[in-house]
Design a protein around this motif. Structure first.
Motif, mmCIF file in Angstrom:
data_model
loop_
_atom_site.group_PDB
_atom_site.id
_atom_site.type_symbol
_atom_site.label_atom_id
_atom_site.label_comp_id
_atom_site.label_asym_id
_atom_site.label_seq_id
_atom_site.Cartn_x
_atom_site.Cartn_y
_atom_site.Cartn_z
ATOM 1 N N ASP A 111 3.960 -13.108 -11.536
ATOM 2 C CA ASP A 111 2.541 -13.091 -11.763
ATOM 3 C C ASP A 111 1.453 -11.723 -11.791
ATOM 4 O OD1 ASP A 111 1.854 -15.155 -14.020
ATOM 5 O OD2 ASP A 111 2.312 -16.769 -12.325
ATOM 6 N N VAL A 112 2.480 -11.612 -10.045
ATOM 7 C CA VAL A 112 2.128 -10.127 -9.542
ATOM 8 C C VAL A 112 3.074 -9.269 -9.128
ATOM 9 C CG1 VAL A 112 0.766 -11.846 -7.316
ATOM 10 C CG2 VAL A 112 2.828 -11.646 -7.343
ATOM 11 N N ALA A 113 3.910 -9.536 -10.205
ATOM 12 C CA ALA A 113 5.158 -7.995 -10.339
ATOM 13 C C ALA A 113 5.470 -6.705 -10.229
ATOM 14 C CB ALA A 113 6.503 -8.983 -11.082
ATOM 15 N N GLY A 114 5.664 -6.159 -10.068
ATOM 16 C CA GLY A 114 4.646 -4.377 -10.694
ATOM 17 C C GLY A 114 3.066 -4.169 -10.697
ATOM 18 N N MET A 115 2.833 -3.488 -11.677
ATOM 19 C CA MET A 115 1.149 -4.004 -11.826
ATOM 20 C C MET A 115 0.214 -4.323 -11.168
ATOM 21 S SD MET A 115 1.154 -0.057 -11.614
ATOM 22 C CE MET A 115 -0.105 0.400 -11.651
ATOM 23 N N ASN A 116 0.830 -5.599 -11.892
ATOM 24 C CA ASN A 116 -0.154 -6.757 -11.451
ATOM 25 C C ASN A 116 -0.145 -7.455 -10.601
ATOM 26 O OD1 ASN A 116 -0.814 -7.762 -14.425
ATOM 27 N ND2 ASN A 116 1.163 -9.258 -14.236
ATOM 28 N N ARG A 117 0.471 -6.660 -9.373
ATOM 29 C CA ARG A 117 0.127 -6.821 -7.806
ATOM 30 C C ARG A 117 -0.927 -6.460 -7.133
ATOM 31 N NH1 ARG A 117 -1.467 -7.911 -3.651
ATOM 32 N NH2 ARG A 117 -0.427 -7.615 -2.234
ATOM 33 N N TYR A 118 -1.391 -5.159 -7.938
ATOM 34 C CA TYR A 118 -2.821 -4.548 -7.562
ATOM 35 C C TYR A 118 -3.460 -4.667 -8.874
ATOM 36 C CZ TYR A 118 -0.069 -1.690 -4.884
ATOM 37 O OH TYR A 118 1.599 -1.232 -4.057
ATOM 38 N N ARG A 119 -3.479 -6.043 -9.724
ATOM 39 C CA ARG A 119 -4.493 -6.194 -10.423
ATOM 40 C C ARG A 119 -5.138 -7.330 -10.549
ATOM 41 N NH1 ARG A 119 -3.508 -7.716 -17.243
ATOM 42 N NH2 ARG A 119 -5.980 -7.532 -17.574
ATOM 43 N N TYR A 120 -4.468 -8.065 -8.998
ATOM 44 C CA TYR A 120 -4.441 -9.274 -9.006
ATOM 45 C C TYR A 120 -4.592 -9.207 -7.134
ATOM 46 C CZ TYR A 120 -3.361 -10.982 -14.098
ATOM 47 O OH TYR A 120 -3.673 -10.456 -15.891
ATOM 48 N N PRO A 121 -5.567 -8.634 -6.690
ATOM 49 C CA PRO A 121 -5.361 -8.717 -5.384
ATOM 50 C C PRO A 121 -4.916 -10.132 -4.434
ATOM 51 C CG PRO A 121 -7.540 -8.383 -6.152
ATOM 52 C CD PRO A 121 -6.503 -8.643 -7.166
ATOM 53 N N LEU A 122 -4.391 -10.553 -3.868
ATOM 54 C CA LEU A 122 -3.729 -11.066 -2.851
ATOM 55 C C LEU A 122 -4.356 -11.078 -0.696
ATOM 56 C CD1 LEU A 122 0.291 -11.912 -3.837
ATOM 57 C CD2 LEU A 122 -1.453 -13.486 -3.926
ATOM 58 N N TYR A 123 -5.611 -11.559 -1.343
ATOM 59 C CA TYR A 123 -6.671 -11.403 0.161
ATOM 60 C C TYR A 123 -5.765 -12.280 0.161
ATOM 61 C CZ TYR A 123 -9.863 -9.206 -2.411
ATOM 62 O OH TYR A 123 -10.536 -8.040 -4.247
ATOM 63 N N CYS A 124 -4.871 -13.233 0.637
ATOM 64 C CA CYS A 124 -4.638 -14.363 1.114
ATOM 65 C C CYS A 124 -3.979 -13.559 2.739
ATOM 66 C CB CYS A 124 -3.794 -15.876 0.573
ATOM 67 S SG CYS A 124 -2.685 -14.687 -0.119
ATOM 68 N N LEU A 125 -2.980 -12.263 1.749
ATOM 69 C CA LEU A 125 -1.695 -12.647 2.761
ATOM 70 C C LEU A 125 -2.464 -11.363 4.177
ATOM 71 C CD1 LEU A 125 0.301 -10.019 -0.037
ATOM 72 C CD2 LEU A 125 0.224 -12.696 1.216
ATOM 73 N N GLU A 126 -3.533 -10.942 4.003
ATOM 74 C CA GLU A 126 -4.145 -10.701 5.823
ATOM 75 C C GLU A 126 -4.374 -11.715 6.305
ATOM 76 O OE1 GLU A 126 -8.377 -9.080 4.567
ATOM 77 O OE2 GLU A 126 -8.088 -7.695 3.411
ATOM 78 N N GLU A 127 -4.827 -12.842 5.709
ATOM 79 C CA GLU A 127 -4.893 -13.798 6.576
ATOM 80 C C GLU A 127 -4.039 -14.774 6.581
ATOM 81 O OE1 GLU A 127 -8.043 -16.498 8.768
ATOM 82 O OE2 GLU A 127 -8.016 -15.335 6.905
ATOM 83 N N PHE A 128 -2.660 -14.334 6.150
ATOM 84 C CA PHE A 128 -0.763 -14.245 6.201
ATOM 85 C C PHE A 128 -0.611 -13.530 7.533
ATOM 86 C CE2 PHE A 128 3.283 -13.375 6.159
ATOM 87 C CZ PHE A 128 3.647 -14.138 6.246
ATOM 88 N N VAL A 129 -0.643 -12.257 7.688
ATOM 89 C CA VAL A 129 -0.708 -11.344 8.746
ATOM 90 C C VAL A 129 -1.726 -11.826 9.457
ATOM 91 C CG1 VAL A 129 -0.654 -8.622 9.100
ATOM 92 C CG2 VAL A 129 -0.075 -9.454 6.866
ATOM 93 N N GLU A 130 -2.626 -11.818 10.201
ATOM 94 C CA GLU A 130 -2.944 -12.088 11.368
ATOM 95 C C GLU A 130 -2.380 -13.428 11.825
ATOM 96 O OE1 GLU A 130 -7.927 -14.257 12.415
ATOM 97 O OE2 GLU A 130 -7.153 -13.715 10.139
#
Length: 281
Positions: A111-130
């Motif tokens: 679902d987030v492959a290609g351009m969809n990675r920017y169409r559907y932002p994954l804000y959870c990755l900020e918390e994941f990196v933290e």
């Protein structure tokens, strides 16, 4: 005898949607005639339905990953030693949550492959990196690299620059909490120390968590703003500066006023915002 007329329940008909009629009052037929534009608009409808389904699915996974990442951070705040392996029980708990995060993210890889990675932002990755950067820092007293953080994600989930940078911004808050708690319990700022080494002068080579926070702050100050809404980067820089200042005041209190502090002393919440004239009396 006249015929009894039973009035219809208009509210019931309205609740059920009623009967659609044309301008002549005749009941409309369910199957409307198609024209040259019908198929085009049907494809638009199908695409929009898929878009909303993907957005809801990605949002649900993002919330789940955020919750799991927060649980990892809460667990890590129980650690009281820096630059040491995590306790076995805590490590097992974190590994289990990391496995759950990977399973959640694997369900939206397509679902987030290609351009969809920017169409559907994954804000959870900020918390994941933290979470992963805090775990890495506690064990190695080093900042995790983008490539190391990417390796912890499913192959088709891309970690963008804003995800990494904003996650590091949030890391400074966890470092501040860790430094404050450990310093209050031990009376020393956590970090590497070379005191007593035969080839080192006293104090030379010491590197505390305060030094690390200052290094991260300097790096992010010179880093060009990335992603996010206008003003987000500058706001995070301002918050980070306050967090570094709070730890600097804790270090000052230990070195200059250490003998005056009772054991287990914790800094007041508003002490970091107190005037500098009071601190240097």
């Amino acid at each position: 005898m006249s015929e009894v007329v039973v009035p219809q329940n208009r509210n019931r008909n309205r609740a059920m949607g009623g009967v659609k009629r044309d301008h002549q009052g005749k009941e409309k037929v369910a199957d409307m005639p198609h024209n040259a534009y019908t198929s085009m608009f049907e494809s638009f409808r199908s695409e929009l339905d898929k878009h909303h389904d993907r957005r809801m699915k990605v949002g649900k996974v993002s919330r789940d990953v955020t919750a799991l990442s927060k649980k990892i951070i809460f667990s890590l705040q129980r650690v009281r030693q820096l630059n040491k392996p995590l306790p076995d029980r805590l490590k097992a708990d974190i590994d289990e949550r990391m496995k759950e995060i990977a399973e959640h993210l694997a369900t939206i890889e397509a679902d987030v492959a290609g351009m969809n990675r920017y169409r559907y932002p994954l804000y959870c990755l900020e918390e994941f990196v933290e979470a992963v950067s805090f775990s890495h820092y506690l064990q190695h007293q080093k900042l995790i690299t983008p490539s190391q953080a990417q390796e912890m994600l499913p192959a088709n989930i891309e970690l963008t620059s804003p995800d990494y940078v904003f996650g590091v911004f949030d890391l400074t808050g966890e470092m501040m909490r860790f430094a404050t708690a450990v310093t209050a319990l031990t009376g020393n700022m956590p970090g590497r120390s070379t005191k007593g080494a035969p080839d080192e002068k006293a104090g030379e080579g010491d590197h505390t968590i305060l030094n690390d926070m200052q290094d991260v702050s300097s790096m992010l100050h010179i880093c060009p703003p990335v992603g996010g809404k206008p003003g987000t980067y500058s706001k995070k820089v301002s918050i980070m500066d306050e967090q570094v200042l709070k730890v600097e005041r804790v270090g000052y209190g230990i070195i200059v006023r250490g003998n005056e502090r009772p054991k287990g002393w914790m800094p007041e919440t508003d002490e970091a915002g107190a005037g500098q004239d009071d601190d240097f009396v």
